[in-house]
Design an enzyme around this catalytic site. Structure first.
Site, PDB file in Angstrom:
ATOM      1  N   LYS A  42       0.794  -1.242   0.000  1.00 14.94           N
ATOM      2  CA  LYS A  42       0.000   0.000   0.000  1.00 14.94           C
ATOM      3  C   LYS A  42       0.819   1.281   0.000  1.00 14.94           C
ATOM      4  O   LYS A  42       0.296   2.367   0.278  1.00 14.94           O
ATOM      5  CB  LYS A  42      -1.014   0.047   1.166  1.00 14.94           C
ATOM      6  CG  LYS A  42      -1.813  -1.192   1.377  1.00 14.94           C
ATOM      7  CD  LYS A  42      -2.318  -1.814   0.104  1.00 14.94           C
ATOM      8  CE  LYS A  42      -3.413  -1.010  -0.564  1.00 14.94           C
ATOM      9  NZ  LYS A  42      -3.776  -1.654  -1.872  1.00 14.94           N
ATOM     10  N   HIS A 103       6.919  -7.516  -1.969  1.00 18.38           N
ATOM     11  CA  HIS A 103       6.688  -6.839  -0.685  1.00 18.38           C
ATOM     12  C   HIS A 103       7.621  -7.391   0.386  1.00 18.38           C
ATOM     13  O   HIS A 103       7.486  -7.055   1.556  1.00 18.38           O
ATOM     14  CB  HIS A 103       5.244  -7.044  -0.210  1.00 18.38           C
ATOM     15  CG  HIS A 103       4.214  -6.376  -1.068  1.00 18.38           C
ATOM     16  ND1 HIS A 103       4.330  -5.074  -1.496  1.00 18.38           N
ATOM     17  CD2 HIS A 103       3.032  -6.819  -1.562  1.00 18.38           C
ATOM     18  CE1 HIS A 103       3.265  -4.757  -2.220  1.00 18.38           C
ATOM     19  NE2 HIS A 103       2.478  -5.798  -2.283  1.00 18.38           N
ATOM     20  N   SER A 133      -4.428   2.858   4.458  1.00 16.03           N
ATOM     21  CA  SER A 133      -4.635   2.214   3.164  1.00 16.03           C
ATOM     22  C   SER A 133      -4.644   0.684   3.314  1.00 16.03           C
ATOM     23  O   SER A 133      -5.458  -0.016   2.699  1.00 16.03           O
ATOM     24  CB  SER A 133      -3.532   2.661   2.198  1.00 16.03           C
ATOM     25  OG  SER A 133      -3.739   2.120   0.930  1.00 16.03           O
TER      26      SER A 133
HETATM   27  P1  A3P Z   1      -5.233   4.639  -0.757  1.00 12.55           P
HETATM   28  O1  A3P Z   1      -5.800   3.393  -0.159  1.00 12.55           O
HETATM   29  O2  A3P Z   1      -4.755   5.585   0.294  1.00 12.55           O
HETATM   30  O3  A3P Z   1      -6.154   5.298  -1.722  1.00 12.55           O
HETATM   31  P2  A3P Z   1      -0.297  -0.316  -3.599  1.00 12.55           P
HETATM   32  O4  A3P Z   1      -0.330  -0.205  -5.072  1.00 12.55           O
HETATM   33  O5  A3P Z   1       1.071  -0.338  -3.010  1.00 12.55           O
HETATM   34  O6  A3P Z   1      -1.177  -1.408  -3.114  1.00 12.55           O
HETATM   35  O7  A3P Z   1      -0.884   1.061  -3.018  1.00 12.55           O
HETATM   36  C1  A3P Z   1      -2.232   1.405  -3.174  1.00 12.55           C
HETATM   37  C2  A3P Z   1      -2.407   2.817  -2.703  1.00 12.55           C
HETATM   38  O8  A3P Z   1      -1.817   3.715  -3.669  1.00 12.55           O
HETATM   39  C3  A3P Z   1      -3.883   3.228  -2.589  1.00 12.55           C
HETATM   40  O9  A3P Z   1      -3.921   4.228  -1.583  1.00 12.55           O
HETATM   41  C4  A3P Z   1      -4.105   3.791  -3.971  1.00 12.55           C
HETATM   42  O10 A3P Z   1      -5.236   4.616  -4.077  1.00 12.55           O
HETATM   43  C5  A3P Z   1      -2.816   4.581  -4.157  1.00 12.55           C
HETATM   44  N1  A3P Z   1      -2.548   4.908  -5.559  1.00 12.55           N
HETATM   45  C6  A3P Z   1      -2.518   4.076  -6.617  1.00 12.55           C
HETATM   46  N2  A3P Z   1      -2.286   4.746  -7.753  1.00 12.55           N
HETATM   47  C7  A3P Z   1      -2.153   6.048  -7.407  1.00 12.55           C
HETATM   48  C8  A3P Z   1      -1.911   7.242  -8.148  1.00 12.55           C
HETATM   49  N3  A3P Z   1      -1.765   7.228  -9.469  1.00 12.55           N
HETATM   50  N4  A3P Z   1      -1.829   8.398  -7.464  1.00 12.55           N
HETATM   51  C9  A3P Z   1      -1.982   8.432  -6.123  1.00 12.55           C
HETATM   52  N5  A3P Z   1      -2.224   7.324  -5.371  1.00 12.55           N
HETATM   53  C10 A3P Z   1      -2.304   6.153  -6.014  1.00 12.55           C
END
Ligand code: A3P
Length: 290
Positions: A42, A103, A133
């Protein structure tokens, strides 16, 4: 059926499909041209993967529309039961250079990556937003252990009991090794603050030089809004019974500071006091608001 318990490997709680295949994961031998994207869950993994995909394909949007590329199959995550095939099997079938996601914390990254001197991009996100998140992700990802109530979840995060272990050890482990190992250490908050600057940093790290127009297109295609609407980026291609997007979408909010909508003042104080202890001497410039 899902909601698998985590299993400790060298003291780190891992998803059971990882723990049960640990020997072959540890023995994985990458090619020197392979690129590793490493994160605590996340922290902005998918965002970084999307940027890297587009950079490596000169901003070709077709890459975003294709069926899920192995790039988006979690590295070394061996989903069982099907339909998602083993990350290891997919990797074996792909010719290098490959973009591989993990991860795993620093000390559990298969040593072949360091022996072959592979490039590694690490992305870190401030603890409180990362935790928020992860909480919503654990609600919707039916293969992860049940998150339980919010307050208890905060405690599990602080104690390093969530899948993939301690956030604190994770961010510190890669930080301490970043110069010795040629790790590009990025922050989610920097990407939010100035996406173009960070896209260009990644481009330079990959020894690429793309035109200003292509860079602009990549910045636009990797905005939260574009990725939320892109089925290959928003993970709607992984439906129930793995992800239940009706509980919480994968592209949830994409903001810095959403923790202020979740932590009570008391929880925030307790968290900060513990943070001071766990991060003492670490000196990693995290920002919880921008
Ligand atoms: P949130 O749950 O705070 O919205 P991962 O890809 O490591 O699983 O992380 C997911 C998190 O990154 C989520 O956060 C998601 O919304 C955010 N995220 C993914 N793409 C993004 C982007 N282009 N800009 C900003 N946040 C992004």
């Amino acid at each position: 059926l899902y909601r698998f318990p985590v299993i400790p490997v060298k003291g780190v709680p891992l998803m059971n499909h990882i723990a049960n295949n640990w020997d072959s994961i540890w023995a994985f031998s990458p090619h020197p041209t392979d690129l590793l994207i490493a994160t605590y869950p996340k922290a902005g993994t998918t965002w970084t993967q999307e940027i890297v995909d587009l950079l490596l394909h000169n901003g070709d949007t077709e890459i975003c529309k294709r069926a899920p590329t192995p790039v988006r199959i979690p590295f070394l995550e061996i989903f069982s039961p099907p339909p998602i095939p083993s990350g290891l099997d997919l990797l074996e079938k792909m010719p290098p250079p490959r973009v591989i996601k993990t991860h795993l914390p620093f000390h559990l990254v298969p040593p072949g990556f360091w022996e072959k001197n592979c490039k590694v991009i690490y992305v870190a996100r401030n603890a409180k937003d990362n935790l928020v998140s992860y909480y919503h992700f654990d609600r919707m990802n039916l293969t992860q252990p049940e998150p339980g109530p919010w307050e208890g979840y905060i405690n599990k995060f602080m104690r390093g009991e969530l899948a993939w272990g301690s956030w604190y050890d994770h961010v510190k482990g890669f930080w301490e090794e970043r110069e010795k190992r040629n790790i590009l250490y990025l922050f989610y908050e920097d990407m939010k603050e100035n996406p173009r600057r960070e896209v260009e940093r990644i481009m330079q790290y990959l020894d690429l030089s793309l035109s200003d127009d292509v860079i602009s297109r990549i910045v636009e295609l990797t905005s939260f809004k574009s990725m939320k609407e892109n089925p290959m980026a928003n993970y709607t291609f992984i439906p129930k019974p793995v992800f239940d997007h009706s509980i919480s979408p994968f592209m949830r909010k994409g903001e810095v500071g959403d923790w202020t909508n979740h932590f009570t003042p008391g929880q925030s104080k307790m968290f900060d006091e513990d943070y001071e202890k766990q991060m003492k001497d670490a000196n990693i410039p995290f920002r919880t608001l921008i």
